[in-house]
Every structure is written in structure tokens, then in C-alpha cells.
Design an enzyme around this catalytic site. Structure first.
Site, PDB file in Angstrom:
ATOM      1  N   CYS A  51       0.836  -1.216   0.000  1.00  0.00           N
ATOM      2  CA  CYS A  51       0.000   0.000   0.000  1.00  0.00           C
ATOM      3  C   CYS A  51       0.863   1.255   0.000  1.00  0.00           C
ATOM      4  CB  CYS A  51      -0.908   0.033   1.229  1.00  0.00           C
ATOM      5  SG  CYS A  51      -2.022  -1.371   1.311  1.00  0.00           S
ATOM      6  N   ARG A 134      -7.836  -4.617  -3.011  1.00  0.00           N
ATOM      7  CA  ARG A 134      -7.438  -3.449  -3.816  1.00  0.00           C
ATOM      8  C   ARG A 134      -8.457  -3.283  -4.951  1.00  0.00           C
ATOM      9  NH1 ARG A 134      -2.412  -2.743  -1.629  1.00  0.00           N
ATOM     10  NH2 ARG A 134      -1.580  -4.711  -0.852  1.00  0.00           N
TER      11      ARG A 134
HETATM   12  C1  BEZ Z   1       0.580  -4.629   1.863  1.00  0.00           C
HETATM   13  O1  BEZ Z   1       1.771  -4.784   1.918  1.00  0.00           O
HETATM   14  O2  BEZ Z   1       0.062  -3.580   1.474  1.00  0.00           O
HETATM   15  C2  BEZ Z   1      -0.322  -5.747   2.289  1.00  0.00           C
HETATM   16  C3  BEZ Z   1       0.057  -7.043   1.983  1.00  0.00           C
HETATM   17  C4  BEZ Z   1      -0.759  -8.088   2.387  1.00  0.00           C
HETATM   18  C5  BEZ Z   1      -1.928  -7.836   3.082  1.00  0.00           C
HETATM   19  C6  BEZ Z   1      -2.290  -6.511   3.346  1.00  0.00           C
HETATM   20  C7  BEZ Z   1      -1.489  -5.475   2.934  1.00  0.00           C
END
Ligand code: BEZ
Length: 234
Positions: A51, A134
């Protein structure tokens, strides 16, 4: 145990309305954005690496989207103070792929109650009960959903593709055409199938000026990159 069923807005639906608190004040969606395109997107959680890379990229490209009459609005099911702290950390501490001191100036919605996430089908229990996937919703200037894209938690979005989708939607509207596979501004576009036999025959025989036909159902014409951008920026 039975799973809760969430609604998922579809292409052509009116964008579900909501009021929300964001890092840039309160918003009344989609009313506040009448006359503009909006990309409403969700992310799983603040202070997570994928993110963070996405927010840095989107914020770095914000001007390019604004120039196409498009506003960005983010959402996660975290609270406002978490959002503020995360965005401050991004600006003050994170340097990634040449991006640094990145300030996120588009609104980031707090959605602790998950009201908006549920309305937009951003929670997909098979993936996670507590984090939004997402999701990316393109809302047009009259408040209609025009494209929906979902990515899983593990995959960062391709922001060049998100921009290409916006330009393709705007080009389809402005020129009444469709866009072929992998279209980019400057590539040939697809013209609608001719409505009457005479027009179809003229097209296939190459008599319709500027139109090239591969067969009766597949005709294209050129629109230059300059024509695309000068029209979209009006
Ligand atoms: C992230 O790195 O944004 C992420 C990865 C896995 C689950 C939730 C967020």
C-alpha cells in the site's frame, strides 16, 4: 456459519452515495465530484508495504490524473489518525524507486465501520474479513460507474494501466469509438459497425474516408495522440 452478502456496484450503475470523513475534510460522494471523473480506490491497511508503494506512486502521478479532469479518492477500513500518521511517515521517512518527500494531498477516507467498503464490495471474505481488497472504481462526471478492477492483497496495482484505462474511457466518450487490445493514445481506434448495408459495403470496399476494414465487422480509423489529448483537455 453463513457468510454476509455484500453488494458490488457494476459497470453502468449509479455510484452508491455516502458521506465520509477524510484526511482532507468531509466529502459527500459522488455529489461533490459532479462534472469530474473520480478514481475511488481501496487499500487493505495503512502501514503496509504494498500500500505504501501504491500511495507513493499514485500521489506522484496525481497531477497527471488531475490534468485529465480526474480526482483520486482512497479508502481503507483504518481510522483518520492512523491515516494521518501513515501519510506523515511516508512523507518524512520513505524513499522508494526515486520517490521521496511524497505528500499525499488527495482525500483518504476513514471507514472504521466498513460502511463504504461494504457498499462498494471492497470486502471480499474469501480474501480477508477485516481488510478491503485493492478495488478500483472509475466514476464518470455524471456519477456512473464506468470500470471496476479488483486486485488481491498481495499485488500492487499498475498505475500506468490505471491511467490508460481513464484515457481509453474518455476517448471512447469523446470520439464515439472503442479501443482495441493494448490501445494507447496514437494507436488506431475501432469505429462502430456500420448501421446500414450501403455504409458497410462502402467501408469494406475502402470507400469511407479514413476508415480501414479488416472485415465487415472490424473497422478502424486513426486518431493521433495530439487529437486525443487536445480533445480530452478541453
Ligand atoms: C501490503 O503490503 O500492502 C499488504 C500485503 C498483504 C496484506 C495486506 C497489505
Amino acid at each position: 456459519m453463513e457468510q454476509e452478502v455484500f453488494s458490488m456496484p457494476r459497470i453502468g450503475d449509479d455510484a452508491p452515495s455516502f458521506k465520509a470523513v477524510t484526511t482532507q475534510g468531509e466529502i459527500n460522494f459522488p455529489l461533490d465530484y459532479k462534472g469530474k471523473w473520480v478514481i475511488l480506490f481501496s487499500h487493505p491497511a495503512d502501514f503496509t508495504p504494498v500500500c505504501t508503494s501504491e500511495f507513493m506512486t499514485f500521489a506522484s502521478m496525481e497531477k497527471e490524473f488531475n490534468e485529465l479532469n480526474c480526482q483520486l479518492v482512497g479508502l481503507s477500513v483504518d481510522g483518520l489518525y492512523s491515516h494521518i500518521a501513515w501519510l506523515r511517515t511516508i512523507k518524512e521517512k520513505i524513499e522508494f524507486k526515486g520517490m521521496k518527500n511524497v505528500e499525499v494531498t488527495f482525500p483518504l477516507i476513514e471507514d472504521i465501520t466498513m460502511e463504504v467498503a461494504k457498499k462498494y464490495g471492497m470486502l471480499q471474505p474469501g480474501e480477508s474479513n477485516t481488510k478491503a481488497v485493492r478495488a478500483v472504481f472509475y466514476v464518470d462526471p455524471v456519477g456512473k460507474i464506468r470500470t471496476v478492477i479488483y486486485y488481491p492483497l498481495s499485488m500492487g496495482r499498475n498505475f500506468d494501466e490505471l491511467k490508460r484505462v481513464l484515457i481509453a474511457l474518455q476517448t471512447a466518450d469523446a470520439f464515439q469509438v472503442a479501443t482495441p487490445a493494448d490501445w494507447r493514445p496514437g494507436d488506431e481506434v475501432i469505429v462502430p459497425t456500420a448501421g446500414s448495408c450501403g455504409v458497410a459495403k462502402d467501408r469494406v470496399e475502402g470507400k469511407e474516408e479514413g476508415v480501414k476494414c479488416y472485415d465487415w465487422f472490424f473497422c478502424t480509423k486513426a486518431i493521433t495522440k495530439e487529437e486525443v489529448f487536445s480533445t480530452l483537455k478541453k
